[in-house]
Motif scaffolding. Structure first.
Motif, PDB file in Angstrom:
ATOM      1  N   GLU A 167      28.462  48.905  49.428  1.00 33.87           N
ATOM      2  CA  GLU A 167      28.638  48.382  48.069  1.00 33.87           C
ATOM      3  C   GLU A 167      29.931  47.580  48.053  1.00 33.87           C
ATOM      4  N   GLU A 168      29.827  46.406  47.517  1.00 33.39           N
ATOM      5  CA  GLU A 168      31.009  45.538  47.489  1.00 33.39           C
ATOM      6  C   GLU A 168      31.881  45.935  46.302  1.00 33.39           C
ATOM      7  N   SER A 169      33.119  46.138  46.593  1.00 30.44           N
ATOM      8  CA  SER A 169      34.031  46.523  45.519  1.00 30.44           C
ATOM      9  C   SER A 169      34.757  45.274  45.000  1.00 30.44           C
ATOM     10  N   PHE A 170      35.000  45.217  43.736  1.00 28.36           N
ATOM     11  CA  PHE A 170      35.626  44.059  43.124  1.00 28.36           C
ATOM     12  C   PHE A 170      37.116  44.245  42.955  1.00 28.36           C
ATOM     13  N   TRP A 171      37.581  45.349  43.148  1.00 30.44           N
ATOM     14  CA  TRP A 171      39.012  45.588  42.971  1.00 30.44           C
ATOM     15  C   TRP A 171      39.686  45.493  44.327  1.00 30.44           C
ATOM     16  N   HIS A 172      40.831  44.740  44.419  1.00 29.49           N
ATOM     17  CA  HIS A 172      41.607  44.591  45.630  1.00 29.49           C
ATOM     18  C   HIS A 172      43.052  44.907  45.325  1.00 29.49           C
ATOM     19  N   LEU A 173      43.750  45.222  46.367  1.00 26.80           N
ATOM     20  CA  LEU A 173      45.183  45.447  46.186  1.00 26.80           C
ATOM     21  C   LEU A 173      45.859  44.122  45.815  1.00 26.80           C
ATOM     22  N   PRO A 174      46.844  44.201  44.957  1.00 29.31           N
ATOM     23  CA  PRO A 174      47.476  42.941  44.537  1.00 29.31           C
ATOM     24  C   PRO A 174      48.168  42.206  45.677  1.00 29.31           C
ATOM     25  N   ARG A 175      48.715  42.908  46.639  1.00 29.62           N
ATOM     26  CA  ARG A 175      49.435  42.208  47.690  1.00 29.62           C
ATOM     27  C   ARG A 175      48.470  41.571  48.705  1.00 29.62           C
TER      28      ARG A 175
END
Length: 179
Positions: A167-175
């Protein structure tokens, strides 16, 4: 020793007038003694061999009388000495079984082996055929076992149970946004 002859190692025999054995006056009287005196044996009145004890009957009688200890049993054995019965009183000797006149005891004879089959080695050929059939059956059984037992590798395992889709997640770390 005499010259040219082996040494003698035996005794000289007595003359022709020598008689061997013992002379017994009472029985060696010859024909006149045999005719004049008849030495007969008197018949003995022996009852024959003593039969063994019948312990089964004696034990049963001792129990019925109420004896329980070994000492009481021994006293009962001395008081009532019961012997096994002779074979002439047995049931089988009194009334032997009724058997047909043409009955033959024993095992029946085997049928004759045909010599023609022996000369042609027919029994060897039959045995060889049985062995060939047995090895062929074992070979087909072995092939079935090999076909049923497939080797379990990672590829066959993944074909049977594919991995679940990611499942592709849409949230990423900001850095990591700019990477």
């Amino acid at each position: 020793a005499e010259l040219g002859k082996p040494q003698r190692n035996c005794y000289t025999l007595p003359g022709f007038d020598f008689s061997y054995g013992l002379y017994i006056h009472r029985t060696d009287g010859g024909v006149p003694e045999a005719i004049g005196h008849w030495n007969t044996l008197k018949p003995r009145t022996a009852s024959g061999p003593k039969m063994p004890r019948d312990f089964i009957t004696m034990n049963r009688g001792a129990l019925k009388a109420g004896y329980t200890t070994a000492h009481e049993f021994n006293l009962y054995y001395k008081a009532k000495d019961i012997r096994c019965k002779d074979d002439e009183y047995s049931r089988f000797k009194r009334s032997p079984p009724k058997v047909p006149a043409d009955l033959t005891y024993g095992i029946t004879t085997r049928s004759c082996t045909p010599f023609y089959d022996l000369l042609q080695h027919k029994y060897k050929e039959l045995w060889m055929e049985q062995q060939r059939a047995l090895t062929a059956a074992l070979r087909t059984e072995k092939k079935k076992v090999i076909l049923q037992e497939e080797c379990e590798t990672r590829t066959t395992f993944l074909r049977k149970l594919p991995l679940p889709a990611k499942e592709e997640s849409f949230w990423h770390l900001p850095r990591l946004e700019k990477v």
